[in-house]
Design an enzyme around this catalytic site. Structure first.
Site, mmCIF file in Angstrom:
data_model
loop_
_atom_site.group_PDB
_atom_site.id
_atom_site.type_symbol
_atom_site.label_atom_id
_atom_site.label_comp_id
_atom_site.label_asym_id
_atom_site.label_seq_id
_atom_site.Cartn_x
_atom_site.Cartn_y
_atom_site.Cartn_z
ATOM 1 N N HIS A 159 0.755 -1.237 0.250
ATOM 2 C CA HIS A 159 -0.147 0.184 0.035
ATOM 3 C C HIS A 159 1.091 1.064 0.068
ATOM 4 O O HIS A 159 0.872 2.103 0.833
ATOM 5 C CB HIS A 159 -0.844 0.048 1.284
ATOM 6 C CG HIS A 159 -1.978 0.723 1.418
ATOM 7 N ND1 HIS A 159 -1.872 2.310 1.336
ATOM 8 C CD2 HIS A 159 -3.292 0.595 1.681
ATOM 9 C CE1 HIS A 159 -3.022 2.807 1.577
ATOM 10 N NE2 HIS A 159 -3.693 2.067 1.808
ATOM 11 N N GLU A 259 -0.704 1.371 -5.221
ATOM 12 C CA GLU A 259 -0.526 0.200 -4.420
ATOM 13 C C GLU A 259 -0.714 -0.969 -5.528
ATOM 14 O O GLU A 259 -1.711 -1.374 -6.323
ATOM 15 C CB GLU A 259 -1.792 -0.014 -3.519
ATOM 16 C CG GLU A 259 -2.060 1.286 -2.687
ATOM 17 C CD GLU A 259 -3.272 1.274 -1.739
ATOM 18 O OE1 GLU A 259 -3.610 0.186 -1.552
ATOM 19 O OE2 GLU A 259 -3.718 2.273 -1.655
#
Ligand code: TA6
Length: 283
Positions: A159, A259
């Site tokens: 992320h 991400e």
């Protein structure tokens, strides 16, 4: 085995950090969360990752910024009531073990493993490893291996919060296909071109794009390459940052999450192993 010469181990506020410096780059990794916090290539000495000045760096909460490791589910997609299990899984809030490090021809390689990979919401036997290579590029591989006797399905994400000079001067190039818009009840939409961020953005791009480029002030700044994924997630909370306690109201101006993710469910049979990699490549 002692750490490689390019790795220095430090402690602060009860957390352990690995600081890497070699001829190509510097980087910092927190064992809490198995979390990369910084990557500065020596080629231009520019920080590629963004960490909130208000991030909790004491183990009380997941770290806001850097590269949080989401596993074995993404967001609240764990099949239970929303809020009953931690968002993004249980790896980003635990202390990982430092398995080892070595100097390689492409930089410094670190291997970390979480203390546990079986917990409420995911009761399967498996090995999880994070292999981080700090060199001209930053390469992070999340490895999941089924060591049990039954198949399982998982989701995950690296992320990554990228540092950008100003979000309004930032463009994301080479994105294509459809995305699910979390802010519009998961409506399916076509990826915009040019891809600029002008308001709150929370999108799961359903095409496994292999290389996106973060373009800052009309210059290619960073390539984000992905493999072993099925989605790319793009997030910027915009003024919603004001309601995020570990971000300041203007923090959204200097970050963009791109991400590398699995959001459609990856099944692994007993003995099978999966590698998902994100490479941050300074242009
Ligand atoms: O990756 C996007 C996302 O799932 C968003 O929906 C957003 O809320 C964000 O991650 C941050 O999640 P966190 O749990 O770290 O606050």
């Amino acid at each position: 085995m002692p750490p490689a010469d390019s790795v220095n181990v430090s402690e602060s506020n009860g957390l352990t950090f690995l600081e890497i410096e070699n001829s190509m780059a510097t980087a910092k990794v927190s064992l809490f969360g198995g979390h990369v916090l910084s990557f500065v290539p020596k080629k231009d000495n520019k920080e590629r990752l963004w960490v909130s000045p208000h991030a909790y760096l004491n183990g009380e909460r997941p770290i806001r910024g850097g590269i949080p490791v989401c596993w074995p589910w993404f967001s609240d997609d764990h099949g239970r009531d929303k809020g009953s299990l931690p968002s993004h899984g249980f790896l980003r809030t635990q202390v990982w073990k430092f398995v080892g490090s070595q100097e390689t021809s492409s930089g410094t390689e670190l291997t970390l493993t979480p203390s546990f990979s079986r917990a409420e919401g995911f009761e399967y036997d498996c090995n999880v490893m994070l292999v981080i290579n700090v060199g001209e590029t930053l390469e992070v591989s999340l490895i999941t291996e089924n060591t049990g006797v039954v198949p399982f399905t998982f989701n995950c994400a690296l992320h990554t919060y990228f540092h950008v000079g100003h979000i309004q001067d930032t463009r994301l190039d080479s994105m294509e296909g459809e995305y699910k818009d979390k802010l519009a009840d998961w409506d399916i939409k076509e990826t915009p071109s040019p891809y600029t961020i002008n308001s709150e953005t929370d999108r799961i791009h359903l095409t496994p794009i292999e290389k996106a480029t973060i373009n800052v002030e009309d210059n290619d700044f960073t390539d984000v390459s992905s493999s072993g994924h099925d989605s790319v997630v793009v997030w910027n909370p915009w003024q919603g940052a004001a309601s995020i306690s570990d971000m300041d109201p203007f923090g959204y101006k200097h970050m963009l999450c791109v991400e590398t993710a699995i959001t459609k469910g990856k099944s692994l049979a007993p003995g099978e192993r999966h590698v998902m990699t994100q490479t941050v490549n300074p242009c």
